[in-house]
Design a protein around this motif. Structure first.
Motif, PDB file in Angstrom:
ATOM      1  N   LEU A  97       0.824  -1.210   0.000  1.00 18.71           N
ATOM      2  CA  LEU A  97       0.000   0.000   0.000  1.00 18.71           C
ATOM      3  C   LEU A  97       0.857   1.258   0.000  1.00 18.71           C
ATOM      4  O   LEU A  97       0.574   2.217  -0.735  1.00 18.71           O
ATOM      5  CB  LEU A  97      -0.929  -0.010   1.221  1.00 18.71           C
ATOM      6  CG  LEU A  97      -2.098  -1.004   1.170  1.00 18.71           C
ATOM      7  CD1 LEU A  97      -2.887  -0.965   2.473  1.00 18.71           C
ATOM      8  CD2 LEU A  97      -3.013  -0.698  -0.004  1.00 18.71           C
ATOM      9  N   THR A 194      -0.579   5.428   6.308  1.00 20.48           N
ATOM     10  CA  THR A 194       0.003   4.972   5.048  1.00 20.48           C
ATOM     11  C   THR A 194       0.070   6.100   4.038  1.00 20.48           C
ATOM     12  O   THR A 194       1.034   6.206   3.264  1.00 20.48           O
ATOM     13  CB  THR A 194      -0.839   3.815   4.483  1.00 20.48           C
ATOM     14  OG1 THR A 194      -0.857   2.729   5.421  1.00 20.48           O
ATOM     15  CG2 THR A 194      -0.294   3.327   3.156  1.00 20.48           C
ATOM     16  N   ILE A 283      -5.919   3.709   4.069  1.00 19.25           N
ATOM     17  CA  ILE A 283      -4.640   4.406   3.964  1.00 19.25           C
ATOM     18  C   ILE A 283      -4.624   5.742   4.704  1.00 19.25           C
ATOM     19  O   ILE A 283      -3.544   6.261   5.007  1.00 19.25           O
ATOM     20  CB  ILE A 283      -4.269   4.631   2.484  1.00 19.25           C
ATOM     21  CG1 ILE A 283      -5.278   5.557   1.800  1.00 19.25           C
ATOM     22  CG2 ILE A 283      -4.182   3.302   1.745  1.00 19.25           C
ATOM     23  CD1 ILE A 283      -4.876   5.947   0.387  1.00 19.25           C
TER      24      ILE A 283
END
Length: 343
Positions: A97, A194, A283
């Motif tokens: 990711l 992320t 994310i």
């Protein structure tokens, strides 16, 4: 060279005309040519041997942990090697990711910068821009990490919250436990995510991808450029019909080279993320992990078996980057990039 074949006569006119056959030329070449050829082959063999030795070393050191975990190593999220309960499902997902977020941001930046430098920038400005892009690649990872943790993170939280507010219907942009309508809600739910780590890594890999793309675009055949202009194409039309098709292999090569670095980036990611050992597909939400950050986090305190488990994680990352680069090579080999150019 005239060669007389038995039974077919000779040059005296007593039979059919002689047959001309090509003569094989054998030359050992100059000493410098032989040395260069041998050095090039030796360098290639050394690189392949080093790659093979790295794989063998990681496999040997990881064999103890892999013998215990077996296939659950790929499906387990927890990381407790001393309790014989460990796996890379969470960190491998986080690695992919972060790499995808980084490439999604880096490729448009690198592509636009490369096209501007090679096609639009004035000659006096071109050298300066090339030097600045190359200097970005020389900045140490720890500097990017410090900048991302103490400056960029505070500036990006507002963007993360806006994306989560209006695009939370897309699963990857959903933030669990956050109420977009609560103006007083703490912003810590959006930090160490992320997304933030991917932005920092994107800025780190952009110079590498841009350099590869720029060099490929600059080698586009001048004859085809001039032909496109002669047919009435605008500059953008020439770029779209000549430069981009010719440089497609460079775009892929630069993208995959950047992705390889993004997958293996350690210090910057380690300084930004808040490590979690669960699969985190959101994310924008706090908490992430990667294989390289896991190794940096646990290397100093790992037991003998824990070190074997870390080597197994490193082996998985090694194999993943190899697969990515092999795919990139096969795609780039089918493109026009590198074809002969016209004078």
């Amino acid at each position: 060279m005239t060669v007389v074949i038995p039974g077919l006569g000779g040059p005296s006119g007593s039979g059919p005309d002689p047959v001309d056959l090509p003569r094989s030329l054998k030359s050992r070449g100059e000493l410098a040519d032989r040395l260069f050829r041998g050095g090039a082959r030796g360098s290639g063999a050394i690189v392949l041997a080093i790659m093979l030795l790295v794989g063998v070393f990681l496999t040997y050191r990881a064999s103890q942990a892999l013998g215990v975990a077996k296939w659950s190593f790929l499906t387990t999220s927890a990381w407790e090697p001393d309790a014989r309960h460990f796996g890379i499902a969470a960190v491998l997902t986080g690695t992919v990711l972060i790499g995808l977020v980084a490439i999604s941001i880096a490729v448009p930046l690198a592509l636009g910068t490369a096209l501007y430098i090679s096609e639009y920038a004035p000659r006096r400005l071109k050298r300066t821009l090339i030097s600045l892009v190359d200097l970005m690649a020389a900045v140490p990872s720890v500097v990017y990490g410090l900048w991302g943790a103490f400056f960029l993170q505070g500036q990006v939280v507002g963007l993360s919250r806006w994306i989560a507010t209006y695009f939370s219907w897309i699963p990857i942009f959903e933030v669990t436990g956050a109420d977009p309508n609560d103006a007083l809600q703490t912003t810590t739910v959006y930090t160490s995510s992320t997304f933030i780590a991917g932005i920092v890594v994107a800025l780190m890999v952009t110079p590498i991808a841009c350099s590869v793309m720029r060099e490929t675009f600059s080698q586009a055949p001048p004859g085809e450029r001039e032909g496109a202009f002669a047919l009435g194409a605008t500059r953008w039309g020439m770029i779209r019909s000549v430069v981009l098709p010719f440089g497609w292999g460079g775009v892929i090569g630069g993208t995959m080279l950047g992705l390889g670095r993004a997958l293996g980036e350690t210090i910057a990611v380690y300084m930004i993320i808040s490590p979690v050992f669960v699969i985190q597909p959101h994310i924008l939400q706090t908490g992430a992990n990667s294989v390289s950050a896991l190794i940096a986090l646990r290397y100093g305190s790992a037991s003998e078996f824990g070190m074997s488990a870390l080597m197994a994680a490193g082996l998985a990352l090694f194999l993943m980057t190899l697969v990515v680069n092999f795919i990139a090579s096969s795609i780039a080999a089918r493109s026009r990039s590198g074809a002969g150019t016209e004078a």
